[in-house]
Design an enzyme around this catalytic site. Structure first.
Site, PDB file in Angstrom:
ATOM      1  N   TYR A   1       0.767  -1.178   0.010  1.00 41.38           N
ATOM      2  CA  TYR A   1       0.026   0.090  -0.121  1.00 41.38           C
ATOM      3  C   TYR A   1       0.825   1.390  -0.086  1.00 41.38           C
ATOM      4  O   TYR A   1       0.282   2.385  -0.122  1.00 41.38           O
ATOM      5  CB  TYR A   1      -0.852   0.188   1.104  1.00 41.38           C
ATOM      6  CG  TYR A   1      -2.006  -1.154   1.097  1.00 41.38           C
ATOM      7  CD1 TYR A   1      -1.399  -2.492   1.270  1.00 41.38           C
ATOM      8  CD2 TYR A   1      -3.343  -0.729   0.942  1.00 41.38           C
ATOM      9  CE1 TYR A   1      -2.438  -3.417   1.055  1.00 41.38           C
ATOM     10  CE2 TYR A   1      -4.291  -1.859   0.787  1.00 41.38           C
ATOM     11  CZ  TYR A   1      -3.867  -2.902   0.929  1.00 41.38           C
ATOM     12  OH  TYR A   1      -4.923  -4.230   0.606  1.00 41.38           O
TER      13      TYR A   1
ATOM     14  N   ASP B   1      -2.506 -17.855   5.607  1.00 40.51           N
ATOM     15  CA  ASP B   1      -3.401 -18.396   4.797  1.00 40.51           C
ATOM     16  C   ASP B   1      -3.988 -19.331   5.818  1.00 40.51           C
ATOM     17  O   ASP B   1      -5.173 -19.858   5.908  1.00 40.51           O
ATOM     18  CB  ASP B   1      -2.943 -19.084   3.402  1.00 40.51           C
ATOM     19  CG  ASP B   1      -1.257 -19.702   3.897  1.00 40.51           C
ATOM     20  OD1 ASP B   1      -0.934 -19.318   4.622  1.00 40.51           O
ATOM     21  OD2 ASP B   1      -0.932 -20.574   2.920  1.00 40.51           O
TER      22      ASP B   1
END
Ligand code: NAP
Length: 499
Positions: free
Chosen positions: A140, A220
């Site tokens: 970002y 994950d």
């Protein structure tokens, strides 16, 4: 300028200055709802209304956040904001991201707690977690380049300072809220120097909080565990992109966007907003669910030290959801209820106001502290001192090259260009070594990285790098150069797959 003006006014019992940005689409409706409830709860706020978002872009300000709004935030240091639209086609940056970056609100905090009257797959299990997401760094940072017309590259920036700040924030939040566990969620197994740095900082800091269980899980697996058994989580601290995804997942566990609140915290500054966007199709219709922004304003009141008013409003919202007399359209749709006769935004707000002073009966009371004192303290090391003594050596260079040459021809040529001090050790394509061949069927993309390191017994100088680049530039199109360094003898770069 008093950098703590809102919080110091709160301490002295004066009207508290807060910048309020109604925002776009449904923003003005939900912001009005939260303001009415805060007023009814008797909190004296001096609202400074400010603009940002779509209208500002239309007026030609490509930041979406005008100077008057920036000045107001500088003064008040606390913002309640509606969603801001990012129009497509004006070439602008998101005004939301601009606000977060301008005021360095590094901690994005999103609670996800089971709500009464909001049925989900997990109802009755007592989901109650907080996602603490680093809000500034990672992909970002927005540092992206097209390396060739058909190869895009984005830089993932993770710093020790940024990691320390957010991990410290997560542990302090756990301590302050009486939470027992902090889970650090990273992809350190693959991204060893970026996500790995975040994990290492977490492991270094955890012993400072011996009463809090600290665990690390791969991101994950965190997603998998959240879907399977969400109540195992208490506080999750993570990097920006991971946090973006799992905080939406967490919202989904407890009823979705209509209920998801958030706070963006910096040092002595905070911005509170619903997680959802401007939902333009509902704008001006008085049908949107204001719960997310009301619960965000509850976080704001806690930040301002208004702990009792915050608890009263939160209880009133929980009562309203629990009794189910004012059910907004979205929830009616979710529960198979009467959508046609659903409560309006105004009707729901009226009911919350009517319920001030009442307590819910079906959810456990969670006691929250004020978060006035989370500014950095002496002994919290954000300083670079520990690195100044480190020994740094230049040990080679990676050069990115765009070419249509067969890879063996490219590799042979780069080998000849390496010079006296450097030698070519490999050429790779998208992270996999392709020269000298290791027999893998890699699909080449016309963009390669040649890795050059010091020849046996030689040191590498700046001049060696410049000389090499000159020789390569005379024969090939190079797109980027990355220095290979070692810190205290440890390589400060990763190997390619197969190297
Ligand atoms: P959105 O505004 O969040 O709306 C998507 C859908 O989510 C809505 O159509 C609605 O679903 C549901 N929803 C959102 N808020 C709700 C609420 N309070 N109550 C009930 N349902 C709600 O997402 P978007 O349409 O992708 O984005 C619209 C604009 O908002 C874009 O310009 C985007 O950039 C901006 N945005 C701003 C922020 C921010 O300011 N922080 C965040 C996200 C997006 P149904 O259609 O199923 O009813």
């Amino acid at each position: 300028m008093d950098p703590q003006s809102s919080t110091s006014a709160a301490r002295q019992g004066q009207a508290i200055p807060v910048t309020v940005i109604p925002g776009d689409g449904v923003g003005p409706e939900i912001v009005r709802s939260a303001m009415r409830i805060i007023e009814a709860a008797g909190v004296p706020i001096a609202w400074e209304e400010a603009e940002a978002g779509a209208e500002i872009f239309r007026r030609g300000d490509s930041s979406g956040v005008p100077q008057a709004t920036r000045d107001s935030i500088e003064r008040t240091r606390v913002v309640l904001k509606g969603p801001l639209e990012t129009p497509v086609g004006f070439g602008e940056k998101s005004a939301n991201v601009t606000l977060r970056k301008l005021f360095e609100t590094y901690a994005n905090v999103r609670p996800a707690r089971e709500l009464p009257g909001v049925p989900t797959r997990y109802s009755g299990e007592g989901v109650d977690m907080i996602i603490v997401r680093e809000n500034i760094e990672d992909l970002y940072a927005g540092i992206e380049h097209m390396q060739t017309p058909d190869v895009g590259q984005g830089l993932k920036i993770i710093t020790r300072k940024g990691s320390e700040k957010i991990i410290r924030y997560a542990f302090e939040l756990a301590r302050r809220e009486g939470r027992s566990k902090v889970t650090c969620a990273t992809k350190a197994n693959i991204m060893k120097l970026t996500e790995g740095l975040f994990k290492r900082v977490f492991e270094e800091m955890a012993p400072e909080y011996p009463e809090i269980q600290a665990e690390h899980l791969i991101i994950d697996n965190v997603a998998h565990q959240m879907a399977k058994n969400p109540t195992q989580f208490d506080i999750i601290v993570t990097t920006n992109l991971n946090g973006d995804i799992i905080s939406d997942l967490a919202s989904g566990l407890v009823g979705g966007l209509g209920f998801a609140s958030s706070g963006n915290y910096g040092d002595g500054i905070a911005i509170f907003e619903a997680v959802h966007g401007s939902a333009p199709k509902y704008a001006g219709k008085d049908v949107i669910n204001p719960t997310a922004l009301i619960l965000s304003s509850v976080m704001m009141l806690r930040h301002l030290g208004q702990v009792e008013a915050a608890a009263a409003i939160e209880d009133a919202v929980l009562c309203t959801l629990e009794e189910g007399r004012a059910v907004t359209q979205d929830l009616a749709r979710q529960t198979g209820g009467d959508v046609e006769h659903a409560a309006s935004t105004t009707g729901f707000t009226d009911q919350v106001i009517a319920n001030l002073g009442r307590h819910p009966t079906s959810v456990p009371v969670r006691v929250h502290a004020s978060d006035l004192d989370l500014a950095p303290r002496p002994g919290w090391s954000y300083g670079p001192e520990r690195y100044t003594a480190m020994k740094r050596d230049l040990v080679g260079v990676d050069v990115m090259i765009e070419t249509d040459l067969p890879v063996d021809e490219l590799g042979d040529d780069l080998g000849r260009l390496a010079g006296d001090a450097l030698q070519l050790v490999m050429v790779e394509s998208r992270g996999t070594k392709v020269y000298p061949s290791i027999g893998l069927a890699t699909d080449h993309v016309r963009w390669y990285r040649g890795r050059f390191v010091a020849r046996e017994g030689r040191t590498v100088s700046e001049g060696d790098l410049v000389g090499l680049l000159g020789r390569i530039a005379a024969r090939h199109r190079w797109t980027e150069v990355l220095r290979l360094q070692s810190f205290d003898g440890e390589p400060a770069y990763t190997k390619a797959q197969g190297e």
